[in-house]
Design a protein around this motif. Structure first.
Motif, mmCIF file in Angstrom:
data_model
loop_
_atom_site.group_PDB
_atom_site.id
_atom_site.type_symbol
_atom_site.label_atom_id
_atom_site.label_comp_id
_atom_site.label_asym_id
_atom_site.label_seq_id
_atom_site.Cartn_x
_atom_site.Cartn_y
_atom_site.Cartn_z
ATOM 1 N N ARG A 39 26.943 2.358 -8.899
ATOM 2 C CA ARG A 39 28.197 2.498 -8.331
ATOM 3 C C ARG A 39 28.743 3.890 -8.295
ATOM 4 N NH1 ARG A 39 33.687 2.553 -9.788
ATOM 5 N NH2 ARG A 39 34.895 1.614 -7.757
ATOM 6 N N GLU A 40 28.623 4.706 -9.376
ATOM 7 C CA GLU A 40 28.904 6.218 -9.456
ATOM 8 C C GLU A 40 28.162 6.920 -8.442
ATOM 9 O OE1 GLU A 40 31.140 7.716 -10.654
ATOM 10 O OE2 GLU A 40 30.725 9.720 -10.981
ATOM 11 N N VAL A 41 27.021 6.759 -8.237
ATOM 12 C CA VAL A 41 26.189 7.582 -7.244
ATOM 13 C C VAL A 41 26.331 7.152 -5.836
ATOM 14 C CG1 VAL A 41 23.791 7.914 -6.585
ATOM 15 C CG2 VAL A 41 24.103 7.553 -8.901
ATOM 16 N N LEU B 42 23.214 8.683 -15.987
ATOM 17 C CA LEU B 42 23.503 9.419 -14.952
ATOM 18 C C LEU B 42 23.177 10.956 -14.979
ATOM 19 C CD1 LEU B 42 27.330 8.278 -14.615
ATOM 20 C CD2 LEU B 42 25.548 8.424 -12.803
ATOM 21 N N GLN C 73 18.635 1.781 -11.828
ATOM 22 C CA GLN C 73 19.648 2.190 -12.589
ATOM 23 C C GLN C 73 20.736 0.901 -12.820
ATOM 24 O OE1 GLN C 73 20.203 4.987 -14.001
ATOM 25 N NE2 GLN C 73 18.499 5.783 -13.064
ATOM 26 N N SER C 74 21.522 0.977 -13.866
ATOM 27 C CA SER C 74 22.492 -0.063 -13.940
ATOM 28 C C SER C 74 23.603 -0.219 -12.793
ATOM 29 C CB SER C 74 23.212 0.297 -15.402
ATOM 30 O OG SER C 74 23.951 1.319 -15.187
ATOM 31 N N VAL D 295 25.418 4.756 -20.157
ATOM 32 C CA VAL D 295 25.722 5.065 -18.911
ATOM 33 C C VAL D 295 25.838 6.523 -18.303
ATOM 34 C CG1 VAL D 295 27.495 4.869 -16.957
ATOM 35 C CG2 VAL D 295 26.930 2.922 -18.358
ATOM 36 N N GLU E 49 26.771 0.220 -13.383
ATOM 37 C CA GLU E 49 27.853 1.445 -13.180
ATOM 38 C C GLU E 49 27.176 2.641 -12.649
ATOM 39 O OE1 GLU E 49 27.155 -0.695 -15.975
ATOM 40 O OE2 GLU E 49 29.020 -1.023 -16.930
ATOM 41 N N VAL E 50 25.811 2.776 -12.953
ATOM 42 C CA VAL E 50 25.442 4.113 -12.355
ATOM 43 C C VAL E 50 25.243 3.932 -10.818
ATOM 44 C CG1 VAL E 50 23.272 5.728 -12.483
ATOM 45 C CG2 VAL E 50 24.265 4.612 -14.614
ATOM 46 N N LEU F 123 34.826 6.647 -15.572
ATOM 47 C CA LEU F 123 34.602 5.756 -14.502
ATOM 48 C C LEU F 123 35.505 4.355 -14.579
ATOM 49 C CD1 LEU F 123 30.628 5.944 -14.848
ATOM 50 C CD2 LEU F 123 32.091 7.432 -13.439
ATOM 51 N N PHE G 136 19.563 10.839 -14.278
ATOM 52 C CA PHE G 136 19.631 10.603 -12.696
ATOM 53 C C PHE G 136 19.805 12.020 -11.855
ATOM 54 C CE2 PHE G 136 21.359 9.932 -8.592
ATOM 55 C CZ PHE G 136 20.846 8.878 -7.980
ATOM 56 N N LYS G 137 20.881 12.604 -12.398
ATOM 57 C CA LYS G 137 21.017 13.853 -11.657
ATOM 58 C C LYS G 137 19.996 14.976 -11.832
ATOM 59 C CE LYS G 137 25.145 12.562 -10.250
ATOM 60 N NZ LYS G 137 25.846 12.217 -8.860
ATOM 61 N N GLY H 5 37.154 6.391 -10.676
ATOM 62 C CA GLY H 5 35.813 6.124 -10.328
ATOM 63 C C GLY H 5 34.754 6.991 -10.148
#
Lengths: 185, 106
Positions: free
Chosen positions: B74-76, A35, B68-69, A31, B71-72, A12, A38-39, A3
């Protein structure tokens, strides 16, 4: 570590690097690219706020920075792995001995420097490199001039087009060059 | 906080667990039970500032997550949210200690 992508060897939930489906690879590239964006957004925010704090508080808050940076490195590694998988699924092969490039039945021969540049870009897809960075990292050759880099870029673009490889060597002002897949392929 | 075996090897979960330990003080931080008024005011201000920062970071996370999607998101939710929430909670509690000390000395 299910995860989370903090350790690059694992991905993931639902991610399978062994997939044989091109669409899966594109999905996970999307994805991980999201991410990372995002970061980056989060890091920008933390970096903007940190200098407003007193030094002792900056030190305590720096924990956030270290964690986010570590996560980003993990995502970057996964993204690179997925790009490599995408090249494989796309039928793209580079032969390090003969400097031949093959793509879906088409074949071309690269000079040593063309090969090194293309290999470097394939190993670092979707990231931008300035001419000076390419000089130092793709070839580590101080004898080359920036204009020669642009010449090699033109040659690589022609090879990509001749072999109908669905990616482009793009150039963005102030960011540099990057090898990116065409989104519609 | 008790960690499961799986969580023990996750740096983000370890950081979250460590982050929410309210007994953890900053370097050089005085003891709220015996601190002077000057110290209490200083550390109250430090914790106000850092808590405000963590709250802004959390707001930014929520803003970014909205776009976000699945998956993103959930990861965050698994990575950044617990760490920032834990840190914010610790700072909130430490701020509480210092606010109480200021009140006590007033």
């Amino acid at each position: 570590m299910a995860g989370t992508a903090q350790q690059s060897s694992e991905g993931l939930a639902g991610e399978d690097l062994a997939t044989t489906h091109w669409a899966d690879a594109r999905h996970w590239i999307g994805v991980y690219a999201d991410l990372i964006r995002f970061k980056v957004g989060l890091l920008e925010r933390v970096r903007r706020e940190l200098p407003k704090l007193q030094p002792v508080a900056q030190e305590a808050a720096a924990t956030d920075l270290a964690i986010i940076e570590g996560q980003m490195r993990g995502y970057q590694t996964r993204l690179d792995l997925w790009y490599r998988r995408l090249w494989e699924l796309q039928g793209l092969q580079l032969d390090s001995d003969s400097h031949l490039i093959r793509h879906r039945g088409r074949e071309g021969h690269l000079t040593k420097r063309e090969y090194q540049l293309l290999q470097f870009l394939l190993d670092h897809p979707h990231r931008y490199f300035t001419v000076n960075q390419l000089l130092g990292r793709a070839w580590a050759d101080p004898a080359l001039f920036p204009e020669e880099v642009r010449n090699y870029v033109r040659r690589i673009r022609k090879i990509l087009a001749d072999l109908e490889i669905p990616c482009e060597l793009v150039n963005r002002p102030s960011r540099g060059y990057s090898l990116v897949f065409r989104p519609d392929d | 906080m008790n960690l499961s075996d799986e969580d023990r090897i996750r740096p983000d979960m370890v950081a979250a667990a460590r982050g929410r330990d309210a007994s953890r003080a900053m370097d050089g931080e005085a003891d709220p039970k015996s601190a002077s008024m000057e110290q209490a005011l200083y550390w109250r201000q430090i914790y106000r500032e850092i808590l405000a920062m963590e709250e802004k970071v959390m707001e930014r996370i929520q803003d970014l997550m909205a776009k976000q999607s699945a998956e993103v998101r959930r990861e965050v939710e698994l990575t950044n949210v617990p760490v920032v929430a834990a840190q914010a909670e610790r700072f909130r509690q430490r701020l509480g200690f210092w606010t109480a000390r200021v009140t006590e000395l007033e």
